[in-house]
Design an enzyme around this catalytic site. Sequence first.
Site, PDB file in Angstrom:
ATOM      1  N   TYR A   1       0.809  -1.225   0.000  1.00  0.00           N
ATOM      2  CA  TYR A   1       0.000   0.000   0.000  1.00  0.00           C
ATOM      3  C   TYR A   1       0.842   1.276   0.000  1.00  0.00           C
ATOM      4  O   TYR A   1       0.299   2.364  -0.153  1.00  0.00           O
ATOM      5  CB  TYR A   1      -0.903   0.042   1.237  1.00  0.00           C
ATOM      6  CG  TYR A   1      -1.878  -1.107   1.329  1.00  0.00           C
ATOM      7  CD1 TYR A   1      -2.968  -1.192   0.464  1.00  0.00           C
ATOM      8  CD2 TYR A   1      -1.712  -2.106   2.283  1.00  0.00           C
ATOM      9  CE1 TYR A   1      -3.860  -2.249   0.548  1.00  0.00           C
ATOM     10  CE2 TYR A   1      -2.603  -3.166   2.380  1.00  0.00           C
ATOM     11  CZ  TYR A   1      -3.673  -3.231   1.506  1.00  0.00           C
ATOM     12  OH  TYR A   1      -4.557  -4.277   1.592  1.00  0.00           O
TER      13      TYR A   1
ATOM     14  N   HIS B   1      -4.240   6.590  -1.385  1.00  0.00           N
ATOM     15  CA  HIS B   1      -4.849   6.589  -0.050  1.00  0.00           C
ATOM     16  C   HIS B   1      -3.796   6.793   1.048  1.00  0.00           C
ATOM     17  O   HIS B   1      -4.140   7.149   2.169  1.00  0.00           O
ATOM     18  CB  HIS B   1      -5.557   5.249   0.161  1.00  0.00           C
ATOM     19  CG  HIS B   1      -6.904   5.334   0.819  1.00  0.00           C
ATOM     20  ND1 HIS B   1      -7.638   6.490   0.965  1.00  0.00           N
ATOM     21  CD2 HIS B   1      -7.661   4.352   1.388  1.00  0.00           C
ATOM     22  CE1 HIS B   1      -8.772   6.217   1.580  1.00  0.00           C
ATOM     23  NE2 HIS B   1      -8.811   4.931   1.853  1.00  0.00           N
TER      24      HIS B   1
ATOM     25  N   ASN C   1      -9.721   2.371   7.800  1.00  0.00           N
ATOM     26  CA  ASN C   1     -11.078   2.455   8.339  1.00  0.00           C
ATOM     27  C   ASN C   1     -11.157   2.360   9.856  1.00  0.00           C
ATOM     28  O   ASN C   1     -12.216   2.595  10.433  1.00  0.00           O
ATOM     29  CB  ASN C   1     -11.960   1.375   7.714  1.00  0.00           C
ATOM     30  CG  ASN C   1     -12.134   1.567   6.223  1.00  0.00           C
ATOM     31  OD1 ASN C   1     -11.670   2.545   5.639  1.00  0.00           O
ATOM     32  ND2 ASN C   1     -12.800   0.633   5.590  1.00  0.00           N
TER      33      ASN C   1
ATOM     34  N   PHE D   1      -5.151  -0.079   9.685  1.00  0.00           N
ATOM     35  CA  PHE D   1      -5.791   0.124   8.397  1.00  0.00           C
ATOM     36  C   PHE D   1      -6.692   1.356   8.487  1.00  0.00           C
ATOM     37  O   PHE D   1      -7.174   1.734   9.553  1.00  0.00           O
ATOM     38  CB  PHE D   1      -6.546  -1.115   7.882  1.00  0.00           C
ATOM     39  CG  PHE D   1      -5.598  -2.193   7.419  1.00  0.00           C
ATOM     40  CD1 PHE D   1      -5.110  -2.180   6.123  1.00  0.00           C
ATOM     41  CD2 PHE D   1      -5.178  -3.180   8.290  1.00  0.00           C
ATOM     42  CE1 PHE D   1      -4.213  -3.158   5.704  1.00  0.00           C
ATOM     43  CE2 PHE D   1      -4.287  -4.164   7.876  1.00  0.00           C
ATOM     44  CZ  PHE D   1      -3.799  -4.145   6.579  1.00  0.00           C
TER      45      PHE D   1
ATOM     46  N   ASN E   1     -13.634   7.186   5.328  1.00  0.00           N
ATOM     47  CA  ASN E   1     -13.790   6.250   6.442  1.00  0.00           C
ATOM     48  C   ASN E   1     -12.753   6.429   7.541  1.00  0.00           C
ATOM     49  O   ASN E   1     -13.036   6.152   8.706  1.00  0.00           O
ATOM     50  CB  ASN E   1     -13.786   4.810   5.928  1.00  0.00           C
ATOM     51  CG  ASN E   1     -15.061   4.483   5.179  1.00  0.00           C
ATOM     52  OD1 ASN E   1     -16.133   5.003   5.497  1.00  0.00           O
ATOM     53  ND2 ASN E   1     -14.954   3.645   4.171  1.00  0.00           N
TER      54      ASN E   1
END
Length: 193
Positions: A14, A19, A66, A64, A112
Amino acid sequence: MWLIAGLGNPGLQYQNNRHNIGFMVIDAIYQSFSFSPWSKKFQAEISNGLIDGEKTFLIKPQTFMNLSGQAIGEVLRFYKLDLKNFIVICDELDLPPGKVRVKTAGGNNGHNGIKSIDAHCGTDYCRVRLGIGHPGSKELVHQHVLGNFTKSDQEWLSPLLDAIAKNIALLIKGDRCLFMDTISQATKNKNLQ
């Protein structure tokens, strides 16, 4: 004492995602100042140092995106930090790439990570939203935010990260307008799409 949190997802797969621009900013700030080595606690990577004479914690939640509020809430409570001394840095679909917006409180705009922070910590904190652009269709959003920045994105991304790191003290001093103007000037000649 201040807490600056960058939002993102943990893991090498990631690290270059749109993001994860919040993590990228935290890394740029870390490299620009003398911060302690990263330690793993509070479900996060955390470091501390001084920015313009103010003791500051940098945090990259490892829960993470969220669930970011879980880790951030733990840090805020442990160090008894007021939300007025908390800055969160995150991606924003509804801003063109490289554009920056700073505001205190407000809604989560469907993000989120912000939604989780609001639920665990409250809403009265500074949000630095960094534009990553919108793919044009709701169906493409997931793929877009979890997609990597492209080589052409580096034309605006690198100067943006550098400008934020070099000028973060303006936010700590409370000069949001000068911060946004300075970032805008530093990136205005870059090829924003």
